[in-house]
Write a protein that holds these residues in place. Structure first.
Motif, PDB file in Angstrom:
ATOM      1  N   THR A   1       0.873  -1.186   0.086  1.00  0.00           N
ATOM      2  CA  THR A   1       0.055   0.128  -0.165  1.00  0.00           C
ATOM      3  C   THR A   1       0.950   1.168   0.046  1.00  0.00           C
ATOM      4  O   THR A   1       1.667   1.257   0.885  1.00  0.00           O
ATOM      5  CB  THR A   1      -0.968  -0.026   1.223  1.00  0.00           C
ATOM      6  N   ALA A   2       0.406   2.299  -0.839  1.00  0.00           N
ATOM      7  CA  ALA A   2       1.012   3.636  -0.925  1.00  0.00           C
ATOM      8  C   ALA A   2       0.216   4.419  -0.409  1.00  0.00           C
ATOM      9  O   ALA A   2      -1.108   4.820  -0.678  1.00  0.00           O
ATOM     10  CB  ALA A   2       1.403   4.095  -2.175  1.00  0.00           C
ATOM     11  N   ARG A   3       0.610   5.260   0.740  1.00  0.00           N
ATOM     12  CA  ARG A   3       0.075   6.466   1.264  1.00  0.00           C
ATOM     13  C   ARG A   3       0.398   7.505   1.101  1.00  0.00           C
ATOM     14  O   ARG A   3       1.847   7.845   1.353  1.00  0.00           O
ATOM     15  CB  ARG A   3      -0.310   6.275   2.999  1.00  0.00           C
ATOM     16  N   ILE A   4      -0.246   8.489   0.512  1.00  0.00           N
ATOM     17  CA  ILE A   4       0.358   9.790   0.087  1.00  0.00           C
ATOM     18  C   ILE A   4      -0.347  10.978   0.858  1.00  0.00           C
ATOM     19  O   ILE A   4      -1.612  11.282   1.034  1.00  0.00           O
ATOM     20  CB  ILE A   4      -0.095   9.974  -1.306  1.00  0.00           C
ATOM     21  N   ILE A   5       0.801  11.763   1.404  1.00  0.00           N
ATOM     22  CA  ILE A   5       0.365  13.060   2.190  1.00  0.00           C
ATOM     23  C   ILE A   5       0.367  14.123   1.164  1.00  0.00           C
ATOM     24  O   ILE A   5       1.614  14.466   0.776  1.00  0.00           O
ATOM     25  CB  ILE A   5       1.204  13.288   3.319  1.00  0.00           C
ATOM     26  N   THR A   6      -0.708  14.673   0.789  1.00  0.00           N
ATOM     27  CA  THR A   6      -0.460  15.790  -0.390  1.00  0.00           C
ATOM     28  C   THR A   6      -1.633  16.837  -0.242  1.00  0.00           C
ATOM     29  O   THR A   6      -2.747  16.614   0.627  1.00  0.00           O
ATOM     30  CB  THR A   6      -0.961  14.966  -1.652  1.00  0.00           C
ATOM     31  N   LEU A   7      -1.295  18.113  -0.800  1.00  0.00           N
ATOM     32  CA  LEU A   7      -2.308  19.064  -0.699  1.00  0.00           C
ATOM     33  C   LEU A   7      -3.292  19.068  -1.913  1.00  0.00           C
ATOM     34  O   LEU A   7      -4.245  19.914  -1.943  1.00  0.00           O
ATOM     35  CB  LEU A   7      -1.730  20.458  -0.883  1.00  0.00           C
ATOM     36  N   PHE A   8      -2.833  17.929  -2.807  1.00  0.00           N
ATOM     37  CA  PHE A   8      -3.698  17.881  -3.949  1.00  0.00           C
ATOM     38  C   PHE A   8      -3.940  16.183  -4.123  1.00  0.00           C
ATOM     39  O   PHE A   8      -3.363  15.619  -5.043  1.00  0.00           O
ATOM     40  CB  PHE A   8      -2.838  18.375  -5.280  1.00  0.00           C
ATOM     41  N   PRO A   9      -4.794  15.763  -3.266  1.00  0.00           N
ATOM     42  CA  PRO A   9      -5.309  14.382  -3.508  1.00  0.00           C
ATOM     43  C   PRO A   9      -5.926  13.977  -4.826  1.00  0.00           C
ATOM     44  O   PRO A   9      -5.764  12.766  -5.361  1.00  0.00           O
ATOM     45  CB  PRO A   9      -6.328  14.148  -2.395  1.00  0.00           C
ATOM     46  N   GLU A  10      -6.571  14.979  -5.339  1.00  0.00           N
ATOM     47  CA  GLU A  10      -7.092  14.732  -6.832  1.00  0.00           C
ATOM     48  C   GLU A  10      -6.045  14.522  -7.910  1.00  0.00           C
ATOM     49  O   GLU A  10      -6.654  14.030  -8.995  1.00  0.00           O
ATOM     50  CB  GLU A  10      -7.927  15.946  -7.293  1.00  0.00           C
ATOM     51  N   ALA A  11      -4.937  14.747  -7.475  1.00  0.00           N
ATOM     52  CA  ALA A  11      -3.715  14.283  -8.664  1.00  0.00           C
ATOM     53  C   ALA A  11      -3.729  12.824  -8.541  1.00  0.00           C
ATOM     54  O   ALA A  11      -2.720  12.352  -9.814  1.00  0.00           O
ATOM     55  CB  ALA A  11      -2.493  14.825  -8.178  1.00  0.00           C
ATOM     56  N   PHE A  12      -4.227  12.114  -7.687  1.00  0.00           N
ATOM     57  CA  PHE A  12      -3.925  10.603  -7.873  1.00  0.00           C
ATOM     58  C   PHE A  12      -5.418   9.904  -8.138  1.00  0.00           C
ATOM     59  O   PHE A  12      -6.293  10.549  -7.786  1.00  0.00           O
ATOM     60  CB  PHE A  12      -3.522   9.974  -6.223  1.00  0.00           C
ATOM     61  N   PRO A  13      -5.341   8.888  -8.892  1.00  0.00           N
ATOM     62  CA  PRO A  13      -4.022   7.878  -8.956  1.00  0.00           C
ATOM     63  C   PRO A  13      -3.233   8.470 -10.245  1.00  0.00           C
ATOM     64  O   PRO A  13      -2.118   8.017 -10.493  1.00  0.00           O
ATOM     65  CB  PRO A  13      -4.487   6.550  -9.289  1.00  0.00           C
ATOM     66  N   GLY A  14      -3.820   9.332 -11.114  1.00  0.00           N
ATOM     67  CA  GLY A  14      -3.194   9.700 -12.269  1.00  0.00           C
ATOM     68  C   GLY A  14      -2.753   8.770 -13.105  1.00  0.00           C
ATOM     69  O   GLY A  14      -3.415   8.053 -13.438  1.00  0.00           O
ATOM     70  N   THR A  15      -1.440   8.898 -13.666  1.00  0.00           N
ATOM     71  CA  THR A  15      -1.140   7.846 -14.550  1.00  0.00           C
ATOM     72  C   THR A  15      -0.914   6.384 -14.000  1.00  0.00           C
ATOM     73  O   THR A  15      -0.940   5.365 -14.749  1.00  0.00           O
ATOM     74  CB  THR A  15       0.364   8.072 -15.081  1.00  0.00           C
TER      75      THR A  15
END
Length: 276
Positions: free
Chosen positions: A34-48
């Motif tokens: 599992t990958a957990r991403i802390i970000t100000l832009f969660p909408e960028a994921f999953p992307g590519t």
């Protein structure tokens, strides 16, 4: 009646302080990386990461992707996550108290052993990411990635949480989201069953410390250029020797740093460097 478009059950972009699954939780395989991403832009994921074989593996539950929106951890009415640099200077810096709260949330349910679950800040001053690192990460349980913005993150929170700094290369991006997708892609493709043909990961660039040999396919002649005769010989031993020789030649010509490391790793004297 037309078929409805494929949907991954993405959640809305409403603020949340809990990890958000970007893909419908079925049929996530128990213990899936599992990958957990802390970000100000969660909408960028999953992307590519939603494309091709990584996207298919995501649908199949071979790995999982979650985001933690940094904004809800912000302070005050406007949920501020940054402040001016101590000592002056341009730009803004992500606050340690805000990032710490997000890191605490990201740690819920993860193993304490950082070898099993690294916590990584994407930074141009970090250790250069390479294939060996991707392979090491793929053998763990998961990964937390902190995507920076602005001028970076307060150093105190990185030190306090023993966050590993990793760089995609000697250049600067506006944020860590693009780099995070690249690192995750490089790692996920090494997870068993993701590519389908595990042998392909053993023959590509960097797997043995060398760049990959040239590849060819049909037609046998194109624009007057022929496929090297050895590749059409059917002699697997000679083909393997040719490919290794070409990989060594390309590495020596294009990446002297990799070539020196390769020779050292194989007990070769760097002062006795033969012509290829």
């Amino acid at each position: 009646m037309t078929d409805s478009p494929r949907s991954h059950g993405r959640l809305s972009i409403s603020a949340s302080v809990k990890p958000r699954e970007l893909i419908t939780p079925t049929p996530r395989i128990k213990g899936a990386w599992t990958a957990r991403i802390i970000t100000l832009f969660p909408e960028a994921f999953p992307g590519t990461l939603d494309l091709s074989l990584t996207g298919k593996a995501l649908d199949q539950g071979l790995w999982a992707l979650e985001t933690i929106d940094l904004r809800p951890f912000g302070l005050g009415r406007h949920k501020n996550v940054d402040d001016t640099p101590a000592g002056g200077g341009a730009g803004m810096v992500l606050r340690p108290d805000v990032v710490a709260a997000a890191l605490d949330q990201a740690a819920v349910g993860t193993p304490a052993d950082r070898a099993q679950w690294p916590v990584v800040y994407l930074s141009p001053r970090g250790t250069r990411f390479d294939q060996a690192m991707a392979r090491r990460w793929s053998q763990g349980s998961g990964l937390t990635l902190l995507c920076g913005r602005f001028e970076g993150v307060d150093q105190r929170v990185l030190d306090h949480y023993r966050v590993e700094e990793v760089s995609l290369g000697d250049f600067v991006l506006t944020g860590g989201e693009i780099a995070a997708q690249a690192l995750i892609d490089a790692t996920v493709r090494l997870i068993p069953r993701v590519l389908g043909n595990q042998a392909s990961t053993e023959e590509e660039s960097f797997s043995d410390g060398l760049l990959e040999h040239p590849q060819y396919t049909k037609p046998a002649v194109w624009e007057g250029r022929e496929i090297p005769e050895i590749l059409l010989s059917g002699h697997h031993g000679k083909i393997a020797a040719w490919r290794k020789a070409m990989a060594e030649r390309l590495t020596k010509e294009r990446r002297p740093d990799l070539w020196r490391a390769y020779r050292a790793a194989h007990g070769m004297d760097p002062m006795d460097d033969q012509e290829l």
